[in-house]
Design a protein around this motif. Structure first.
Motif, PDB file in Angstrom:
ATOM      1  N   GLU A  31       0.829  -1.209   0.000  1.00 13.91           N
ATOM      2  CA  GLU A  31       0.000   0.000   0.000  1.00 13.91           C
ATOM      3  C   GLU A  31       0.864   1.261   0.000  1.00 13.91           C
ATOM      4  OE1 GLU A  31      -2.843  -3.063   0.729  1.00 13.91           O
ATOM      5  OE2 GLU A  31      -0.925  -2.705   1.728  1.00 13.91           O
TER       6      GLU A  31
ATOM      7  N   PHE B 113       0.027   3.314  -3.492  1.00 15.20           N
ATOM      8  CA  PHE B 113      -0.920   4.421  -3.421  1.00 15.20           C
ATOM      9  C   PHE B 113      -0.254   5.794  -3.396  1.00 15.20           C
ATOM     10  CE2 PHE B 113      -4.224   1.398  -1.831  1.00 15.20           C
ATOM     11  CZ  PHE B 113      -5.157   1.680  -2.820  1.00 15.20           C
TER      12      PHE B 113
ATOM     13  N   ALA C  34      -2.831   8.131  -5.077  1.00 11.06           N
ATOM     14  CA  ALA C  34      -3.604   8.722  -3.980  1.00 11.06           C
ATOM     15  C   ALA C  34      -3.280  10.203  -3.796  1.00 11.06           C
ATOM     16  CB  ALA C  34      -3.357   7.964  -2.678  1.00 11.06           C
TER      17      ALA C  34
ATOM     18  N   ALA D  48      -8.213   5.212  -6.365  1.00  8.19           N
ATOM     19  CA  ALA D  48      -7.824   5.950  -5.157  1.00  8.19           C
ATOM     20  C   ALA D  48      -8.785   7.100  -4.887  1.00  8.19           C
ATOM     21  CB  ALA D  48      -6.396   6.483  -5.306  1.00  8.19           C
TER      22      ALA D  48
ATOM     23  N   GLN E 198     -11.997   5.643  -3.363  1.00 13.19           N
ATOM     24  CA  GLN E 198     -11.801   5.225  -1.974  1.00 13.19           C
ATOM     25  C   GLN E 198     -11.649   6.428  -1.039  1.00 13.19           C
ATOM     26  OE1 GLN E 198      -9.680   1.582  -0.921  1.00 13.19           O
ATOM     27  NE2 GLN E 198      -8.920   1.450  -3.023  1.00 13.19           N
ATOM     28  N   LEU E 199     -10.863   7.428  -1.456  1.00 13.24           N
ATOM     29  CA  LEU E 199     -10.683   8.608  -0.604  1.00 13.24           C
ATOM     30  C   LEU E 199     -11.966   9.423  -0.488  1.00 13.24           C
ATOM     31  CD1 LEU E 199      -7.134   9.934  -1.617  1.00 13.24           C
ATOM     32  CD2 LEU E 199      -7.819   9.012   0.606  1.00 13.24           C
TER      33      LEU E 199
ATOM     34  N   VAL F 200      -3.409  10.946   3.262  1.00 18.72           N
ATOM     35  CA  VAL F 200      -3.381   9.601   2.664  1.00 18.72           C
ATOM     36  C   VAL F 200      -2.958   8.576   3.710  1.00 18.72           C
ATOM     37  CG1 VAL F 200      -2.157   8.144   0.995  1.00 18.72           C
ATOM     38  CG2 VAL F 200      -3.045  10.381   0.294  1.00 18.72           C
TER      39      VAL F 200
ATOM     40  N   LEU G 275      -4.977   5.325   5.044  1.00 21.30           N
ATOM     41  CA  LEU G 275      -4.389   3.984   5.081  1.00 21.30           C
ATOM     42  C   LEU G 275      -4.549   3.354   6.465  1.00 21.30           C
ATOM     43  CD1 LEU G 275      -1.104   4.679   3.071  1.00 21.30           C
ATOM     44  CD2 LEU G 275      -2.919   3.113   2.372  1.00 21.30           C
TER      45      LEU G 275
ATOM     46  N   LEU H 250      -8.054   2.922   2.371  1.00 19.61           N
ATOM     47  CA  LEU H 250      -7.310   2.695   1.136  1.00 19.61           C
ATOM     48  C   LEU H 250      -6.671   1.326   1.210  1.00 19.61           C
ATOM     49  CD1 LEU H 250      -5.328   5.999   0.373  1.00 19.61           C
ATOM     50  CD2 LEU H 250      -7.006   4.916  -1.112  1.00 19.61           C
TER      51      LEU H 250
END
Length: 341
Positions: A120, A124, A128, A167, A170-171, A291, A295, A300
């Protein structure tokens, strides 16, 4: 140490595995043992050129690993710290992550929490951070992301099955937005829904603007755009007044965007173009903080169950990894560089 290098621009065939001396960190610098490197389109585009190379270059911007040594004056990191990196290859031609060790300024490192995997951390970074920038540029929107920051907002993500699109979905969902996305196939729609999209629409059939307006009758607050030229006509059809288009790509485009002046004028629409290389280190580090928080929250994640299949390659097959990205592989391409332990 083993490193992948190229001495001329070209296709994946210019990449070769070689032995190089382990670099020493200077003042303010940190040496990182790279565990996982990631491939993004920017990596193979840089490899293809144009321009001249002053010497051997190491590809790949994104990676995660373990601090191996610190130079004079570095107090914020110590050997053994887990980190992910910010635009490694942009620092110098020799500092890309397709090698066992790289040296970077301490300000280009971000702590990787123990609960977050190296996959990750590497996978990302650019996607991200691009998504974070896109989600925080609207006139009426937040400048930082956290749970609830986008509550009540509707976000349209074009290309929701790509790494940046994934990304962004998800964010945006983590921050409380309602998310619509457009994709080309039902298989990609399935991936976008797995990422958390509330609605996944096929842009290859039907009246896309009407479908979006049926879901968001007042218009969408923000379009996160991967195909700016191709979709320029759609924006005015679906944006709300004072809506924003955050454009990071021109897929299937010509490099030129044509906008209808009158409709955008009366909408007070805003176009924000974005690329990470010139956004400023302060914006990168602020985005990295958010970010990392996402995580830690588990918001994420990689994997097909989160809409982003993973394709793995050993360091020796970096050329094949680049070729897979260049050929449009759906998902995230990771390179195993050194053991995690």
């Amino acid at each position: 140490m083993k490193a992948v290098t190229f001495t001329r621009h070209g296709g994946p065939e210019v990449l070769s595995l070689s032995e190089r001396d382990v670099p020493e960190p200077g003042a303010g610098e940190v040496r990182v043992r790279i565990v996982v490197s990631a491939v993004n389109p920017t990596d193979w585009k840089s490899r293809r050129g144009p321009g001249e190379l002053a010497g051997p270059a190491v590809p790949n911007q994104d990676g995660a690993g373990v601090v191996d040594a610190v130079g004079p004056g570095v107090t914020e990191f110590a050997a053994g710290d887990r980190v992910w990196v910010l635009l490694a290859a942009a620092h110098s031609p020799a500092s890309g992550t397709a090698q066992e060790y790289t040296v970077l300024p301490a300000e280009r490192l971000v702590r990787l929490p123990d609960t977050v995997g190296f996959d990750e951390g590497a996978g990302f970074a650019i996607p991200a951070l691009t998504a974070h920038r896109a989600l925080t540029v609207a006139e009426d929107g937040p400048t930082r992301l956290a749970p609830g920051a986008l509550a009540g907002r509707t976000v349209l993500v074009t290309g929701g099955a790509g790494a940046v699109g994934n990304a962004t979905i998800q964010l945006a969902r983590w921050a409380g937005a309602t998310v619509l996305t457009t994709v080309s196939t039902e298989a990609k729609a399935t991936l976008a829904r797995a990422a958390g999209a509330d609605h996944a629409l096929l842009y290859t059939s039907g009246d896309l603007a009407a479908e979006i307006r049926a879901i968001a009758p007042d218009g969408v607050d923000l379009v996160v755009e991967v195909a700016a030229g191709t979709n320029a006509g759609l924006h005015a059809d679906v944006l709300r007044t004072r809506g924003t288009v955050a454009a990071y790509g021109d897929d299937r485009g010509t490099g030129t965007i044509t906008l209808e002046f009158g409709r955008n004028l009366w909408l007070n629409s805003r176009y924000q173009f974005l690329v990470l290389y010139t956004v400023g280190l302060d914006k990168l580090r602020a985005g990295a903080q958010d970010v990392t928080a996402a995580l830690v929250d588990g918001a994420l994640r990689l994997g097909e169950e989160r809409g982003l299949p993973v394709h793995r390659f050993p360091l020796a097959d970096t050329a094949k990894a680049h070729e897979a990205s260049e050929n449009g592989a759906t998902g995230k391409i990771l390179i195993d560089v050194t053991p995690a332990g």
